[in-house]
Design an enzyme around this catalytic site. Structure first.
Site, PDB file in Angstrom:
ATOM      1  N   CYS A 134       3.488  -6.835 -16.025  1.00  0.00           N
ATOM      2  CA  CYS A 134       2.550  -7.235 -14.971  1.00  0.00           C
ATOM      3  C   CYS A 134       1.653  -8.382 -15.447  1.00  0.00           C
ATOM      4  O   CYS A 134       0.717  -8.167 -16.229  1.00  0.00           O
ATOM      5  CB  CYS A 134       1.706  -6.029 -14.568  1.00  0.00           C
ATOM      6  SG  CYS A 134       0.510  -6.389 -13.270  1.00  0.00           S
ATOM      7  N   CYS A 137      -1.983  -8.114 -14.143  1.00  0.00           N
ATOM      8  CA  CYS A 137      -2.777  -7.106 -14.863  1.00  0.00           C
ATOM      9  C   CYS A 137      -3.173  -7.613 -16.252  1.00  0.00           C
ATOM     10  O   CYS A 137      -4.314  -7.472 -16.665  1.00  0.00           O
ATOM     11  CB  CYS A 137      -1.986  -5.821 -15.064  1.00  0.00           C
ATOM     12  SG  CYS A 137      -1.149  -5.233 -13.594  1.00  0.00           S
ATOM     13  N   ASP A 138      -2.216  -8.173 -16.979  1.00  0.00           N
ATOM     14  CA  ASP A 138      -2.409  -8.384 -18.415  1.00  0.00           C
ATOM     15  C   ASP A 138      -2.465  -9.849 -18.866  1.00  0.00           C
ATOM     16  O   ASP A 138      -2.756 -10.110 -20.032  1.00  0.00           O
ATOM     17  CB  ASP A 138      -1.274  -7.680 -19.188  1.00  0.00           C
ATOM     18  CG  ASP A 138      -1.289  -6.172 -18.927  1.00  0.00           C
ATOM     19  OD1 ASP A 138      -2.383  -5.629 -18.689  1.00  0.00           O
ATOM     20  OD2 ASP A 138      -0.214  -5.558 -18.936  1.00  0.00           O
TER      21      ASP A 138
HETATM   22  P1  FAD Z   1       2.668   4.628  -8.335  1.00  0.00           P
HETATM   23  O1  FAD Z   1       1.440   4.446  -9.123  1.00  0.00           O
HETATM   24  O2  FAD Z   1       3.972   4.211  -8.924  1.00  0.00           O
HETATM   25  O3  FAD Z   1       2.754   6.184  -7.952  1.00  0.00           O
HETATM   26  C1  FAD Z   1       3.900   6.730  -7.367  1.00  0.00           C
HETATM   27  C2  FAD Z   1       3.891   8.229  -7.653  1.00  0.00           C
HETATM   28  O4  FAD Z   1       4.932   8.844  -6.887  1.00  0.00           O
HETATM   29  C3  FAD Z   1       4.185   8.561  -9.123  1.00  0.00           C
HETATM   30  O5  FAD Z   1       3.116   9.338  -9.636  1.00  0.00           O
HETATM   31  C4  FAD Z   1       5.487   9.343  -9.077  1.00  0.00           C
HETATM   32  O6  FAD Z   1       5.512  10.431 -10.013  1.00  0.00           O
HETATM   33  C5  FAD Z   1       5.493   9.893  -7.652  1.00  0.00           C
HETATM   34  N1  FAD Z   1       6.824  10.133  -7.132  1.00  0.00           N
HETATM   35  C6  FAD Z   1       7.894   9.276  -7.131  1.00  0.00           C
HETATM   36  N2  FAD Z   1       8.948   9.847  -6.508  1.00  0.00           N
HETATM   37  C7  FAD Z   1       8.525  11.076  -6.118  1.00  0.00           C
HETATM   38  C8  FAD Z   1       9.173  12.140  -5.412  1.00  0.00           C
HETATM   39  N3  FAD Z   1      10.445  12.047  -5.025  1.00  0.00           N
HETATM   40  N4  FAD Z   1       8.470  13.277  -5.164  1.00  0.00           N
HETATM   41  C9  FAD Z   1       7.171  13.390  -5.561  1.00  0.00           C
HETATM   42  N5  FAD Z   1       6.509  12.406  -6.221  1.00  0.00           N
HETATM   43  C10 FAD Z   1       7.186  11.269  -6.498  1.00  0.00           C
HETATM   44  N6  FAD Z   1      -2.423  -2.633 -11.518  1.00  0.00           N
HETATM   45  C11 FAD Z   1      -3.664  -3.173 -11.484  1.00  0.00           C
HETATM   46  O7  FAD Z   1      -4.216  -3.371 -10.407  1.00  0.00           O
HETATM   47  N7  FAD Z   1      -4.318  -3.502 -12.641  1.00  0.00           N
HETATM   48  C12 FAD Z   1      -3.797  -3.280 -13.875  1.00  0.00           C
HETATM   49  O8  FAD Z   1      -4.419  -3.585 -14.907  1.00  0.00           O
HETATM   50  C13 FAD Z   1      -2.507  -2.674 -13.933  1.00  0.00           C
HETATM   51  N8  FAD Z   1      -1.941  -2.437 -15.128  1.00  0.00           N
HETATM   52  C14 FAD Z   1      -0.744  -1.796 -15.178  1.00  0.00           C
HETATM   53  C15 FAD Z   1      -0.231  -1.464 -16.419  1.00  0.00           C
HETATM   54  C16 FAD Z   1       0.951  -0.774 -16.505  1.00  0.00           C
HETATM   55  C17 FAD Z   1       1.473  -0.377 -17.872  1.00  0.00           C
HETATM   56  C18 FAD Z   1       1.684  -0.437 -15.315  1.00  0.00           C
HETATM   57  C19 FAD Z   1       3.008   0.306 -15.405  1.00  0.00           C
HETATM   58  C20 FAD Z   1       1.194  -0.807 -14.069  1.00  0.00           C
HETATM   59  C21 FAD Z   1      -0.030  -1.472 -13.988  1.00  0.00           C
HETATM   60  N9  FAD Z   1      -0.584  -1.832 -12.760  1.00  0.00           N
HETATM   61  C22 FAD Z   1      -1.831  -2.368 -12.703  1.00  0.00           C
HETATM   62  C23 FAD Z   1       0.152  -1.635 -11.482  1.00  0.00           C
HETATM   63  C24 FAD Z   1      -0.322  -0.356 -10.767  1.00  0.00           C
HETATM   64  O9  FAD Z   1      -0.226   0.728 -11.659  1.00  0.00           O
HETATM   65  C25 FAD Z   1       0.516  -0.105  -9.525  1.00  0.00           C
HETATM   66  O10 FAD Z   1       0.444  -1.226  -8.659  1.00  0.00           O
HETATM   67  C26 FAD Z   1       0.023   1.116  -8.764  1.00  0.00           C
HETATM   68  O11 FAD Z   1       0.003   2.260  -9.588  1.00  0.00           O
HETATM   69  C27 FAD Z   1       0.903   1.406  -7.551  1.00  0.00           C
HETATM   70  O12 FAD Z   1       0.444   2.557  -6.933  1.00  0.00           O
HETATM   71  P2  FAD Z   1       1.389   3.429  -5.994  1.00  0.00           P
HETATM   72  O13 FAD Z   1       0.549   4.588  -5.598  1.00  0.00           O
HETATM   73  O14 FAD Z   1       2.015   2.587  -4.963  1.00  0.00           O
HETATM   74  O15 FAD Z   1       2.601   3.917  -6.918  1.00  0.00           O
END
Ligand code: FAD
Ligand code: NAP
Length: 312
Positions: A134, A137-138
Site C-alpha cells: 500500500c 499507507c506507507d
Molecule cells: P478488511 O479490512 O479486509 O476486512 C474484511 C473482513 O472480512 C476480514 O476481517 C475477514 O476476516 C472477513 N471475511 C472475509 N470473508 C469472510 C467470510 N466469508 N465470512 C466472514 N468474514 C469474512 N489503510 C489505511 O487507511 N491506512 C494505512 O496505514 C493502512 N495500512 C495498511 C497496512 C497493511 C499491512 C494492510 C494489509 C492494509 C493497510 N491499509 C491501510 C488498508 C486497510 O487495511 C483496508 O483498506 C481496510 O482494512 C479495508 O477494510 P474492509 O472492511 O473493506 O476490509
C-alpha cells in the site's frame, strides 16, 4: 429474522454495525470468521486516519477501540464464516460454513480484498517491516529515500508514479519486457525522471535485519544477480477480491460485478440486488483505505435503515 446481516468485521463492517444499531435497528449481527478488525490489524503503524496520530500504536491497537464502540450499541458478533448469501423472495438467506441458515431483511457485504504475494524469499518475514502492498499507507515513511516497486500492471505503475512524488527514486522491477499497464500509464511513468524501469528481472530475495528491509536482490533473465539498496519494497502483483459469498451454488454471482471481481455499487453502496449492499475494499473503485471503508460502511447502514422503513 435479522434486520441486517453484516458479513466481514473490518473497518467497513464494524462501522456499518455501529451506524445500523445506533440508528435504531434492533437485530443486527456481524458475521466475522476471525476477531473483528480486518486487514489493518496486520499493520505496525497507521498515520493517515484523521484524529489518530499515535506512532507507538499498531493497527491492532487502533482497531481495539472500534470494537468496543461498535458493540456498545447492540451489534452482535458471530465468529462464523459465511459461505454464501442468496435472495429468496423479499428476504435474504445467509448460509454459514457449518450449514446453518440465517434469514435477514438486508445484507451488507464487507469481506474486503487481499493483496497477492509474489513469493520471493523474505517477503512474509519482512511484510509490514519494509515490504508493503500500500503506497498510500506507507509511501510517506520513505520520504526522500529510494524504494523498489514490483509489478508491471496498472496498479504497480500508478503507485510507482504516486511514490515518485514522495521518494527520491523509484525502481520498478518487472518480470517481462512489456508492461500489462495501459500504454498511456507506461508513457507517463517513462517520462518521470526519478522512476527507473528494470525489466526482464525478478526479485530473488528481500534483504534486511532486525531494523527492517535494507535492499533487494535481483536476477535478470541471463541469471545475473544485482542488488538495490532500498529500504522500502512495494509489491503490486494483483488482488484477490473476497467475493465468494456472492456466488450461488453454480458459481454465478448473484449481483453485478466488474471484470476484476469487484462489486458494482452506486454512491449509496447499493448493489444491483435490492436490499443487498457492499462496502469497503471489495467494491468498485475502492481506494483501499480505512477511512474510506468506514465511510462506505456508514453509508450502507444508513441506506439499510431507509430500506427497512420502506419495506414496513
Ligand atoms: P478488511 O479490512 O479486509 O476486512 C474484511 C473482513 O472480512 C476480514 O476481517 C475477514 O476476516 C472477513 N471475511 C472475509 N470473508 C469472510 C467470510 N466469508 N465470512 C466472514 N468474514 C469474512 N489503510 C489505511 O487507511 N491506512 C494505512 O496505514 C493502512 N495500512 C495498511 C497496512 C497493511 C499491512 C494492510 C494489509 C492494509 C493497510 N491499509 C491501510 C488498508 C486497510 O487495511 C483496508 O483498506 C481496510 O482494512 C479495508 O477494510 P474492509 O472492511 O473493506 O476490509
Ligand atoms: P495485474 O493487472 O494482474 O498485474 C499484476 C502484475 O504483477 C503483472 O505485471 C504481473 O506480471 C505481475 N506479477 C504477477 N505475479 C507476479 C509474481 N509472482 N512475481 C512478479 N510479478 C508478478 O494487477 P493490477 O495491476 O493490480 O490490476 C488489476 C486489474 O485492475 C487490471 O485489470 C488493471 O487494468 C485494473 N486496474 C485499472 C486501473 C485503471 O484503469 N486506472 C488501475 C489499477 C488497476 P505479468 O505482466 O508478467 O503477468
Amino acid at each position: 429474522m435479522l434486520d441486517c446481516a453484516i458479513i466481514g468485521g473490518g473497518p467497513a463492517g464494524l462501522t456499518a454495525g455501529l451506524y445500523a444499531t445506533r440508528g435504531g435497528l434492533k437485530n443486527v449481527v456481524l458475521f466475522e470468521s476471525g476477531m473483528p478488525g480486518g486487514q489493518i490489524t496486520q499493520s505496525s503503524e497507521i498515520e493517515n486516519y484523521p484524529g489518530f496520530f499515535e506512532h507507538t500504536k499498531t493497527g491492532m491497537d487502533f482497531m481495539d477501540t472500534w470494537q468496543e464502540q461498535c458493540f456498545h450499541f447492540g451489534l452482535k458478533h458471530e465468529m462464523k464464516r459465511v459461505e454464501r448469501v442468496a435472495k429468496t423472495g423479499k428476504h435474504f438467506t445467509v448460509t454459514l460454513e457449518n450449514g446453518e441458515k440465517i434469514e435477514a431483511m438486508a445484507v451488507i457485504v464487507c469481506t474486503g480484498s487481499t493483496p497477492k504475494r509474489a513469493g520471493f524469499k523474505g517477503e512474509d518475514e519482512y511484510f509490514g517491516r519494509g515490504v508493503s502492498t500500500c503506497a498510500t499507507c506507507d509511501g510517506f515513511f520513505y520520504k526522500n529515500k529510494p524504494v523498489t516497486v514490483l509489478g508491471g500492471g496498472d496498479t504497480a505503475l500508478e503507485e510507482a508514479f504516486y511514490l515518485s512524488n514522495i521518494c527520491s527514486d523509484v525502481y520498478v522491477v518487472h518480470r517481462r519486457d512489456t508492461f500489462r499497464a495501459a500504454p498511456s500509464t507506461v508513457d507517463r511513468v517513462k517520462r518521470k525522471e526519478n522512476i527507473h524501469l528494470i525489466t526482464d528481472t525478478v526479485i530473488e530475495e528481500v534483504l534486511g535485519d532486525a531494523m527492517g528491509v535494507s535492499g533487494v536482490k535481483l536476477k535478470d533473465k541471463e541469471g545475473k544477480i544485482t542488488q538495490l539498496d532500498t529500504p522500502g519494497l512495494f509489491v503490486f502483483v494483483g488482488h484477490n477480491v473476497n467475493n465468494s459469498v456472492l456466488k450461488d451454488e453454480n458459481g454465478t454471482f448473484i449481483c453485478e460485478m466488474n471484470e476484476w471481481g469487484q462489486v458494482v455499487v452506486d454512491l449509496s453502496m447499493r448493489t444491483s440486488v435490492e436490499g443487498l449492499f457492499a462496502a469497503g475494499d471489495m467494491r468498485i473503485e475502492a481506494p483501499k483505505q480505512v477511512v474510506i471503508a468506514a465511510g462506505d460502511g456508514a453509508t450502507a447502514a444508513l441506506q439499510v435503515i431507509s430500506y427497512i422503513q420502506e419495506q414496513a
